[in-house]
Design a protein around this motif. Structure first.
Motif, PDB file in Angstrom:
ATOM      1  N   ASP A   1       4.724 -16.451  -6.377  1.00 27.09           N
ATOM      2  CA  ASP A   1       5.651 -16.292  -5.247  1.00 27.09           C
ATOM      3  C   ASP A   1       5.528 -14.902  -4.631  1.00 27.09           C
ATOM      4  OD1 ASP A   1       7.798 -18.759  -5.401  1.00 27.09           O
ATOM      5  OD2 ASP A   1       6.968 -18.239  -7.344  1.00 27.09           O
ATOM      6  N   ASP A   2       5.405 -13.872  -5.474  1.00 26.60           N
ATOM      7  CA  ASP A   2       5.209 -12.516  -4.961  1.00 26.60           C
ATOM      8  C   ASP A   2       3.916 -12.429  -4.153  1.00 26.60           C
ATOM      9  OD1 ASP A   2       7.496 -11.183  -6.231  1.00 26.60           O
ATOM     10  OD2 ASP A   2       6.443 -11.578  -8.098  1.00 26.60           O
ATOM     11  N   GLN A   3       2.874 -13.084  -4.646  1.00 28.03           N
ATOM     12  CA  GLN A   3       1.592 -13.083  -3.954  1.00 28.03           C
ATOM     13  C   GLN A   3       1.715 -13.728  -2.580  1.00 28.03           C
ATOM     14  OE1 GLN A   3      -1.172 -11.468  -4.098  1.00 28.03           O
ATOM     15  NE2 GLN A   3      -2.595 -12.586  -5.420  1.00 28.03           N
ATOM     16  N   ALA A   4       2.381 -14.878  -2.528  1.00 29.73           N
ATOM     17  CA  ALA A   4       2.556 -15.587  -1.258  1.00 29.73           C
ATOM     18  C   ALA A   4       3.349 -14.742  -0.272  1.00 29.73           C
ATOM     19  CB  ALA A   4       3.255 -16.922  -1.512  1.00 29.73           C
ATOM     20  N   GLU A   5       4.408 -14.105  -0.751  1.00 29.36           N
ATOM     21  CA  GLU A   5       5.211 -13.247   0.124  1.00 29.36           C
ATOM     22  C   GLU A   5       4.404 -12.076   0.662  1.00 29.36           C
ATOM     23  OE1 GLU A   5       9.093 -14.380  -2.596  1.00 29.36           O
ATOM     24  OE2 GLU A   5       8.361 -12.314  -2.569  1.00 29.36           O
ATOM     25  N   GLN A   6       3.528 -11.531  -0.191  1.00 30.56           N
ATOM     26  CA  GLN A   6       2.686 -10.412   0.227  1.00 30.56           C
ATOM     27  C   GLN A   6       1.733 -10.831   1.339  1.00 30.56           C
ATOM     28  OE1 GLN A   6       3.153  -7.466  -0.929  1.00 30.56           O
ATOM     29  NE2 GLN A   6       1.317  -6.268  -0.490  1.00 30.56           N
ATOM     30  N   VAL A   7       1.152 -12.017   1.223  1.00 28.93           N
ATOM     31  CA  VAL A   7       0.237 -12.509   2.256  1.00 28.93           C
ATOM     32  C   VAL A   7       0.989 -12.726   3.562  1.00 28.93           C
ATOM     33  CG1 VAL A   7      -1.291 -14.407   2.925  1.00 28.93           C
ATOM     34  CG2 VAL A   7      -1.315 -13.554   0.582  1.00 28.93           C
ATOM     35  N   LEU A   8       2.170 -13.317   3.473  1.00 26.75           N
ATOM     36  CA  LEU A   8       2.956 -13.576   4.674  1.00 26.75           C
ATOM     37  C   LEU A   8       3.333 -12.275   5.378  1.00 26.75           C
ATOM     38  CD1 LEU A   8       3.924 -16.138   6.056  1.00 26.75           C
ATOM     39  CD2 LEU A   8       6.096 -15.912   4.854  1.00 26.75           C
ATOM     40  N   LEU A   9       3.720 -11.277   4.614  1.00 26.91           N
ATOM     41  CA  LEU A   9       4.033  -9.969   5.192  1.00 26.91           C
ATOM     42  C   LEU A   9       2.798  -9.351   5.836  1.00 26.91           C
ATOM     43  CD1 LEU A   9       6.317  -8.531   2.373  1.00 26.91           C
ATOM     44  CD2 LEU A   9       7.010  -8.914   4.744  1.00 26.91           C
ATOM     45  N   GLY A  10       1.639  -9.503   5.184  1.00 27.61           N
ATOM     46  CA  GLY A  10       0.399  -8.969   5.745  1.00 27.61           C
ATOM     47  C   GLY A  10       0.042  -9.638   7.057  1.00 27.61           C
ATOM     48  N   LEU A  11       0.224 -10.959   7.144  1.00 21.96           N
ATOM     49  CA  LEU A  11      -0.041 -11.672   8.395  1.00 21.96           C
ATOM     50  C   LEU A  11       0.876 -11.180   9.505  1.00 21.96           C
ATOM     51  CD1 LEU A  11      -0.461 -15.301   7.005  1.00 21.96           C
ATOM     52  CD2 LEU A  11      -2.234 -13.942   8.135  1.00 21.96           C
ATOM     53  N   ALA A  12       2.140 -10.962   9.171  1.00 15.63           N
ATOM     54  CA  ALA A  12       3.100 -10.502  10.179  1.00 15.63           C
ATOM     55  C   ALA A  12       2.757  -9.112  10.694  1.00 15.63           C
ATOM     56  CB  ALA A  12       4.510 -10.511   9.594  1.00 15.63           C
ATOM     57  N   ARG A  13       2.156  -8.286   9.847  1.00 12.72           N
ATOM     58  CA  ARG A  13       1.807  -6.915  10.235  1.00 12.72           C
ATOM     59  C   ARG A  13       0.427  -6.812  10.865  1.00 12.72           C
ATOM     60  NH1 ARG A  13       3.912  -5.074   4.322  1.00 12.72           N
ATOM     61  NH2 ARG A  13       6.111  -4.737   4.831  1.00 12.72           N
ATOM     62  N   GLY A  14      -0.312  -7.927  10.927  1.00 10.16           N
ATOM     63  CA  GLY A  14      -1.653  -7.880  11.500  1.00 10.16           C
ATOM     64  C   GLY A  14      -2.648  -7.191  10.599  1.00 10.16           C
ATOM     65  N   SER A  15      -2.520  -7.393   9.288  1.00  9.17           N
ATOM     66  CA  SER A  15      -3.385  -6.712   8.329  1.00  9.17           C
ATOM     67  C   SER A  15      -4.748  -7.383   8.238  1.00  9.17           C
ATOM     68  CB  SER A  15      -2.734  -6.702   6.940  1.00  9.17           C
ATOM     69  OG  SER A  15      -1.463  -6.078   6.991  1.00  9.17           O
ATOM     70  N   GLY A  16      -5.721  -6.644   7.691  1.00 15.66           N
ATOM     71  CA  GLY A  16      -7.065  -7.161   7.496  1.00 15.66           C
ATOM     72  C   GLY A  16      -7.208  -7.867   6.167  1.00 15.66           C
ATOM     73  N   PRO A  17      -8.451  -8.312   5.859  1.00 17.20           N
ATOM     74  CA  PRO A  17      -8.659  -9.098   4.633  1.00 17.20           C
ATOM     75  C   PRO A  17      -8.332  -8.360   3.350  1.00 17.20           C
ATOM     76  CG  PRO A  17     -10.755  -8.603   5.745  1.00 17.20           C
ATOM     77  CD  PRO A  17      -9.663  -8.241   6.686  1.00 17.20           C
TER      78      PRO A  17
ATOM     79  N   VAL B   1      12.003 -12.438   3.633  1.00 17.39           N
ATOM     80  CA  VAL B   1      10.921 -13.401   3.423  1.00 17.39           C
ATOM     81  C   VAL B   1      11.246 -14.296   2.236  1.00 17.39           C
ATOM     82  CG1 VAL B   1       8.507 -13.619   2.699  1.00 17.39           C
ATOM     83  CG2 VAL B   1       9.130 -11.980   4.482  1.00 17.39           C
ATOM     84  N   ARG B   2      11.739 -13.688   1.162  1.00 21.31           N
ATOM     85  CA  ARG B   2      12.020 -14.437  -0.071  1.00 21.31           C
ATOM     86  C   ARG B   2      13.190 -15.402   0.103  1.00 21.31           C
ATOM     87  NH1 ARG B   2      12.477 -11.146  -5.606  1.00 21.31           N
ATOM     88  NH2 ARG B   2      10.295 -10.888  -4.998  1.00 21.31           N
TER      89      ARG B   2
END
Length: 356
Positions: A140-156, A208-209
């Motif tokens: 769940d922490d991993q999924a939240e981290q990815v979602l936050l990264g997408l929202a911030r426009g982060s790279g791979p 997010v959580r």
């Protein structure tokens, strides 16, 4: 044995195998359900002094624990001491409570607390001769981290999120759900502490959580968290490969000071990195940006998407020669053509200079 307990113990065993079977480890525990369940799984093996290996045989194991008190909430010291007593009763030895000062200037409270916590954990590991520090992050922490990264426009690299083993940090539970850790605590008779900030809408991760992930699961159906975690795994592997290729290219292209270092104000010698512009321009875009990022980092700067883009545009023969300022007191410019050169001749090299 409850299935969640078996899954937790198997996850610990698999992660320690991936980490090379460290014989002395520390568990980072806040008292929350994730890290408490991890502590119980590790203590199961630590009480026996060995951990079984697949295919037979076993490896020695000593396990202690660290409870980091961030001192950001009233009563945090008592929570830390209570957690330490529980960990000692589980059989982890030694158990230490470490209070840290969180420096809030310059970054958000979550990032500042994480920086202070990781620094304290690594210091404890060094002092005790531990080869690995285990953290209780879940799928769940991993999924939240990815979602936050997408929202911030982060790279791979950012979307690749957390890896099960990175340096001395090991995260055994990245394949387990948060609900599994709650089941472990119930089965083991443990009473976890629930951090009130996890429900505080002031923090983006809490929103997010508590709101966004449940909404996505309701609207898109089950499996959203698993899909996001799978994205992290795939992108993390790609990012590792590209980073390795970029490091090879950087080693081949970069001339790092002090040779040819520049003289700044008051005669100070400035460190610099020089890159051949034509060779840099010939790299694929995915590597070129990474090589520039390595050059900035080499000089103590902080590469950002916008500033790296501006530095890369210096390679355009029709563009400005700079300088371009990068956070961390680093500047970049393109050397001019040699005097008397024809217009068809290439521009000079790309130079990055530290002004520290």
């Amino acid at each position: 044995m409850h299935p969640a307990v078996g899954s937790a113990r198997n996850a610990v065993r698999a992660s320690l195998e991936e980490a090379g079977w460290p014989s002395r480890i520390l568990v980072a525990c806040s008292g929350g359900p994730d890290s408490l369940a991890l502590s119980a799984a590790v203590a199961h093996f630590a009480r026996r002094g060995r951990i079984p290996a697949p295919g037979g045989g076993s490896h020695p194991l000593e396990a202690g624990a660290v409870v980091v008190d961030h001192q950001l909430q009233e009563g945090s010291g008592e929570v830390a001491r209570t957690t330490a007593r529980v960990l000692a009763e589980l059989g982890l030895e030694p158990v230490r409570v470490v209070a840290v000062e969180v420096q809030l200037a310059g970054e958000g409270p979550e990032a500042a607390a994480r920086s202070a916590r990781h620094a304290a954990l690594l210091a404890e590991a060094t002092e005790r001769g531990a080869d690995a520090v285990l953290l209780g992050h879940t799928l769940d922490d991993q999924a939240e981290q990815v979602l936050l990264g997408l929202a911030r426009g982060s790279g791979p690299r950012a979307l690749g999120a957390m890896r099960r083993v990175r340096g001395r940090f090991v995260r055994p539970f990245l394949g387990l759900r948060r609900a599994d850790t709650l089941d472990v605590c119930v089965a083991e008779g443990l009473e976890p502490w629930f951090d009130p900030t996890n429900e505080d809408p002031t923090f983006m991760r809490s929103r997010v959580r508590s709101a966004i992930m449940p909404f996505l699961e309701a609207e898109l159906g089950p499996g959203v968290a698993e899909g996001l975690a799978r994205t992290a795994s795939l992108l993390g592997a790609d990012a590792d490969y590209l980073d390795d290729e970029a490091r090879r290219a950087y080693t081949a292209l970069a001339e790092v000071g002090p040779q040819g270092a520049e003289v700044g104000p008051q005669g100070a010698v400035l460190r610099r990195v020089v890159l051949d512009a034509d060779s840099l321009r010939a790299l694929p875009s995915a590597l070129r940006g990474r090589v520039l990022s390595l050059a900035v980092t080499e000089l103590g700067g902080q590469p950002t998407f916008e500033r790296l883009g501006a530095v890369e545009r210096l390679l355009d023969r029709r563009g400005s020669a700079g300088p371009i300022e990068v956070p961390g007191r680093v500047s970049a410019y393109r050397e001019p053509r040699r005097k008397g050169a024809r217009r068809s001749e290439p521009y000079g090299r790309l130079v990055l200079v530290s002004h520290r």
